[in-house]
Design a protein around this motif. Structure first.
Motif, PDB file in Angstrom:
ATOM      1  N   VAL A 103      43.442  35.083  24.973  1.00 20.90           N
ATOM      2  CA  VAL A 103      43.858  36.538  25.019  1.00 20.90           C
ATOM      3  C   VAL A 103      42.969  37.009  26.507  1.00 20.90           C
ATOM      4  O   VAL A 103      43.234  38.391  26.715  1.00 20.90           O
ATOM      5  CB  VAL A 103      43.345  37.396  24.079  1.00 20.90           C
ATOM      6  N   GLY A 104      42.554  35.902  27.314  1.00 17.96           N
ATOM      7  CA  GLY A 104      42.160  36.353  28.576  1.00 17.96           C
ATOM      8  C   GLY A 104      40.783  36.345  28.906  1.00 17.96           C
ATOM      9  O   GLY A 104      40.373  36.680  29.960  1.00 17.96           O
ATOM     10  N   ALA A 105      39.930  35.937  28.064  1.00 17.30           N
ATOM     11  CA  ALA A 105      38.505  36.052  28.219  1.00 17.30           C
ATOM     12  C   ALA A 105      37.977  34.465  28.635  1.00 17.30           C
ATOM     13  O   ALA A 105      38.438  33.575  28.170  1.00 17.30           O
ATOM     14  CB  ALA A 105      37.570  36.463  26.950  1.00 17.30           C
ATOM     15  N   GLU A 106      36.623  34.590  29.203  1.00 23.80           N
ATOM     16  CA  GLU A 106      35.836  33.313  29.138  1.00 23.80           C
ATOM     17  C   GLU A 106      35.052  33.245  27.995  1.00 23.80           C
ATOM     18  O   GLU A 106      34.582  34.396  27.599  1.00 23.80           O
ATOM     19  CB  GLU A 106      35.134  33.307  30.432  1.00 23.80           C
ATOM     20  N   THR A 107      34.488  32.027  27.648  1.00 20.87           N
ATOM     21  CA  THR A 107      33.826  31.865  26.350  1.00 20.87           C
ATOM     22  C   THR A 107      32.605  31.139  26.625  1.00 20.87           C
ATOM     23  O   THR A 107      32.736  30.059  27.647  1.00 20.87           O
ATOM     24  CB  THR A 107      34.644  31.453  25.241  1.00 20.87           C
ATOM     25  N   ALA A 108      31.701  31.270  25.797  1.00 19.63           N
ATOM     26  CA  ALA A 108      30.529  30.144  25.847  1.00 19.63           C
ATOM     27  C   ALA A 108      30.106  30.056  24.289  1.00 19.63           C
ATOM     28  O   ALA A 108      30.060  31.013  23.654  1.00 19.63           O
ATOM     29  CB  ALA A 108      29.324  30.829  26.627  1.00 19.63           C
ATOM     30  N   ALA A 109      30.002  28.895  23.830  1.00 17.39           N
ATOM     31  CA  ALA A 109      29.338  28.602  22.480  1.00 17.39           C
ATOM     32  C   ALA A 109      27.906  28.768  22.578  1.00 17.39           C
ATOM     33  O   ALA A 109      27.400  27.740  23.524  1.00 17.39           O
ATOM     34  CB  ALA A 109      29.897  27.635  21.984  1.00 17.39           C
ATOM     35  N   VAL A 110      27.147  29.496  21.836  1.00 21.18           N
ATOM     36  CA  VAL A 110      25.612  29.612  21.820  1.00 21.18           C
ATOM     37  C   VAL A 110      25.047  29.682  20.626  1.00 21.18           C
ATOM     38  O   VAL A 110      25.967  30.069  19.371  1.00 21.18           O
ATOM     39  CB  VAL A 110      25.330  30.876  22.786  1.00 21.18           C
ATOM     40  N   ARG A 111      24.023  29.165  20.179  1.00 16.52           N
ATOM     41  CA  ARG A 111      23.417  29.284  18.823  1.00 16.52           C
ATOM     42  C   ARG A 111      22.171  29.947  18.989  1.00 16.52           C
ATOM     43  O   ARG A 111      21.572  29.974  17.846  1.00 16.52           O
ATOM     44  CB  ARG A 111      23.019  27.633  18.577  1.00 16.52           C
ATOM     45  N   SER A 112      21.594  30.487  19.972  1.00 21.02           N
ATOM     46  CA  SER A 112      20.363  31.187  19.940  1.00 21.02           C
ATOM     47  C   SER A 112      20.546  32.414  20.993  1.00 21.02           C
ATOM     48  O   SER A 112      21.300  32.106  21.802  1.00 21.02           O
ATOM     49  CB  SER A 112      19.361  30.310  20.291  1.00 21.02           C
ATOM     50  N   LEU A 113      19.412  33.241  20.786  1.00 19.42           N
ATOM     51  CA  LEU A 113      19.460  34.504  21.842  1.00 19.42           C
ATOM     52  C   LEU A 113      19.279  33.816  23.349  1.00 19.42           C
ATOM     53  O   LEU A 113      19.724  34.244  24.260  1.00 19.42           O
ATOM     54  CB  LEU A 113      18.388  35.405  21.476  1.00 19.42           C
ATOM     55  N   GLU A 114      18.333  32.846  23.343  1.00 20.49           N
ATOM     56  CA  GLU A 114      17.890  32.304  24.538  1.00 20.49           C
ATOM     57  C   GLU A 114      19.224  31.943  25.306  1.00 20.49           C
ATOM     58  O   GLU A 114      19.490  31.787  26.604  1.00 20.49           O
ATOM     59  CB  GLU A 114      16.906  31.330  24.575  1.00 20.49           C
ATOM     60  N   GLU A 115      20.119  31.021  24.320  1.00 15.19           N
ATOM     61  CA  GLU A 115      21.171  30.369  25.053  1.00 15.19           C
ATOM     62  C   GLU A 115      22.235  31.466  25.460  1.00 15.19           C
ATOM     63  O   GLU A 115      22.980  31.309  26.437  1.00 15.19           O
ATOM     64  CB  GLU A 115      22.051  29.490  24.021  1.00 15.19           C
ATOM     65  N   ALA A 116      22.311  32.478  24.591  1.00 13.38           N
ATOM     66  CA  ALA A 116      23.308  33.607  25.049  1.00 13.38           C
ATOM     67  C   ALA A 116      22.921  34.206  26.388  1.00 13.38           C
ATOM     68  O   ALA A 116      23.695  34.715  27.161  1.00 13.38           O
ATOM     69  CB  ALA A 116      23.199  34.595  24.006  1.00 13.38           C
ATOM     70  N   HIS A 131      29.785  31.226  18.246  1.00 18.50           N
ATOM     71  CA  HIS A 131      29.324  29.970  17.544  1.00 18.50           C
ATOM     72  C   HIS A 131      30.417  28.897  17.007  1.00 18.50           C
ATOM     73  O   HIS A 131      29.986  27.597  17.235  1.00 18.50           O
ATOM     74  CB  HIS A 131      28.542  30.026  16.140  1.00 18.50           C
ATOM     75  N   HIS A 132      31.554  29.284  17.142  1.00 14.30           N
ATOM     76  CA  HIS A 132      32.864  28.218  16.695  1.00 14.30           C
ATOM     77  C   HIS A 132      33.607  28.205  17.755  1.00 14.30           C
ATOM     78  O   HIS A 132      34.285  29.108  18.176  1.00 14.30           O
ATOM     79  CB  HIS A 132      33.201  28.860  15.349  1.00 14.30           C
ATOM     80  N   PRO A 133      33.702  27.176  18.382  1.00 11.17           N
ATOM     81  CA  PRO A 133      34.702  26.537  19.455  1.00 11.17           C
ATOM     82  C   PRO A 133      36.117  26.798  19.151  1.00 11.17           C
ATOM     83  O   PRO A 133      36.734  27.439  19.985  1.00 11.17           O
ATOM     84  CB  PRO A 133      34.473  25.063  19.445  1.00 11.17           C
ATOM     85  N   SER A 134      36.574  26.886  17.751  1.00 13.14           N
ATOM     86  CA  SER A 134      37.977  26.944  17.402  1.00 13.14           C
ATOM     87  C   SER A 134      38.248  28.377  17.295  1.00 13.14           C
ATOM     88  O   SER A 134      39.463  28.948  17.932  1.00 13.14           O
ATOM     89  CB  SER A 134      38.465  26.399  16.164  1.00 13.14           C
ATOM     90  N   ARG A 135      37.398  29.429  17.075  1.00 11.32           N
ATOM     91  CA  ARG A 135      37.637  30.731  16.986  1.00 11.32           C
ATOM     92  C   ARG A 135      37.481  31.384  18.543  1.00 11.32           C
ATOM     93  O   ARG A 135      38.186  32.354  18.970  1.00 11.32           O
ATOM     94  CB  ARG A 135      36.482  31.470  16.181  1.00 11.32           C
ATOM     95  N   LEU A 136      36.455  30.838  19.395  1.00  8.73           N
ATOM     96  CA  LEU A 136      36.364  31.262  20.669  1.00  8.73           C
ATOM     97  C   LEU A 136      37.722  30.755  21.326  1.00  8.73           C
ATOM     98  O   LEU A 136      38.119  31.648  22.477  1.00  8.73           O
ATOM     99  CB  LEU A 136      35.433  30.468  21.280  1.00  8.73           C
ATOM    100  N   ALA A 137      38.299  29.841  21.114  1.00  4.36           N
ATOM    101  CA  ALA A 137      39.684  29.566  21.724  1.00  4.36           C
ATOM    102  C   ALA A 137      40.576  30.636  21.390  1.00  4.36           C
ATOM    103  O   ALA A 137      41.648  30.988  22.634  1.00  4.36           O
ATOM    104  CB  ALA A 137      40.230  28.229  21.087  1.00  4.36           C
ATOM    105  N   VAL A 138      40.508  31.298  20.763  1.00  7.07           N
ATOM    106  CA  VAL A 138      41.618  32.607  20.608  1.00  7.07           C
ATOM    107  C   VAL A 138      40.980  33.726  21.492  1.00  7.07           C
ATOM    108  O   VAL A 138      41.971  34.253  22.103  1.00  7.07           O
ATOM    109  CB  VAL A 138      41.350  33.296  19.083  1.00  7.07           C
ATOM    110  N   SER A 139      39.828  33.928  21.726  1.00  4.59           N
ATOM    111  CA  SER A 139      39.337  34.849  22.793  1.00  4.59           C
ATOM    112  C   SER A 139      39.895  34.455  24.084  1.00  4.59           C
ATOM    113  O   SER A 139      40.278  35.344  25.120  1.00  4.59           O
ATOM    114  CB  SER A 139      37.805  35.069  22.959  1.00  4.59           C
TER     115      SER A 139
END
Length: 347
Positions: free
Chosen positions: A215-228, A204-212
């Motif tokens: 360390v080598g991952a792609e990320t996506a900020a999502v707010r619902s199961l459907e978005e995930a 949910h949190h862009p700043s926290r996803l930046a840490v992933s």
């Protein structure tokens, strides 16, 4: 000695207390002067009152430090050695320990739980079964950079590794990680270490996803199961082979199930809050294998430490703040607000 404890009754209360200095009580004990202690996401469940603790309960289960004293039967460490402890101690001799399931040791315990020698958010701690519990660090002194690369070995790195290894992640495995906390970032590290080339972290949190991402991952900020599900299908061209659940809430479990393909693996290591369930009919109908549980961190420490020490594995980005032990209340507060990813406390 000072340690962090549950303060006055009610959620979101952490204070300090003066307690007797720990001493060697049994010949297999060691006393460790704590250099740094982590605040864990599972500590926040207790801080928020979701898993109530009695007033005065000692806090914390992640630490690195220097051996201050050792009993006469301790052989693997000696005073002056720098060490890391897993989040639980164990005797190393029972049937569970011999199977590598150290967290099921009948004589062991998780630091800070009732009946244990104390919590890790303190100036020092008595370690039972020092030979079976403590792992010596390949340094003569613990510096600031050492804290950030070695402290994750106490919990979040072996927990992330547990998720990936239980799911048999390897070359060609498409991995989705549910969560944007330290365990999720470490699960990404572990999946890449085991050979996964494509790892997507959802949160949910862009700043926290930046840490992933760091360390080598792609990320996506999502707010619902459907978005995930949409993000996973867009990334993999279908659902993932493996879903690593690193949060412990019902929403996270539901998302993990929705994002894994039929015949895939759901591996869960998020500390489950009350009422979290995995619907067996969904896994049954779709032939999804379910694995997971409390990580036997001590089992993984030697191999993970070797890679961290060699620079092959770098979990240091997951620790993004350091505070003094006296500021323990502030540490919990900033983590609770998601202002930082993970705090370490310096006595």
């Amino acid at each position: 000695m000072t340690d962090a404890r549950r303060g006055v009754p009610g959620p979101r209360k952490v204070g300090l207390a003066e307690v007797p200095d720990p001493v060697v009580e049994k010949p297999t004990d060691a006393v460790v002067r704590i250099v740094a202690a982590g605040v864990c996401g599972s500590d926040l469940w207790q801080y928020r009152g979701l898993e109530p603790l009695p007033t005065g309960a000692r806090m914390g289960h992640e630490f690195i430090g220097v051996v201050a004293a050792a009993g006469p039967e301790v052989r693997s460490v000696q005073p002056g050695d720098c060490v890391v402890s897993p989040f639980s101690y164990s005797d190393g001799e029972c049937s569970a320990c011999r199977e590598g399931l150290f967290v099921s040791c009948a004589e062991g315990g998780v630091w800070g739980d009732p009946g244990t020698p104390g919590g890790a958010q303190a100036e020092a701690i008595r370690v039972p079964f020092a030979d079976a519990t403590l792992v010596r660090l390949p340094v003569s002194g613990i510096t600031g950079p050492d804290i950030r690369r070695f402290l994750p070995l106490a919990d979040v790195l072996p927990t992330g590794h547990h998720a990936a290894s239980l799911a048999a992640v390897g070359a060609g495995t498409g991995v989705v990680v549910i969560g944007d906390g330290p365990v999720a970032a470490c699960a990404c590290l572990a999946a890449r270490r085991l050979g996964a080339e494509r790892v997507l972290v959802l949160g949910h949190h862009p700043s926290r996803l930046a840490v992933s991402r760091a360390v080598g991952a792609e990320t996506a900020a999502v707010r619902s199961l459907e978005e995930a599900v949409e993000a996973v299908r867009g990334f993999f061209g279908g659902l993932a082979d493996v879903s690593l659940e690193c949060v412990g809430t019902q929403d996270a479990v539901d998302t993990a199930l929705a994002c894994v393909r039929d015949g895939g693996v759901l591996s869960y290591v998020g500390w489950p809050t009350a009422g979290v369930a995995i619907p067996l009919r969904s896994t049954f109908d779709r032939n999804i294998s379910v694995r997971g549980g409390l990580a036997p961190a001590r089992r993984y420490l030697p191999e993970l430490l070797a890679d961290v020490a060699a620079g092959v594995l770098d979990p240091s980005p997951v620790i993004d703040a350091e505070l003094s032990l006296e500021a323990a209340g502030d540490a919990y507060s900033v983590m609770d607000r998601r202002d930082v990813l993970k705090v370490c406390l310096r006595p």
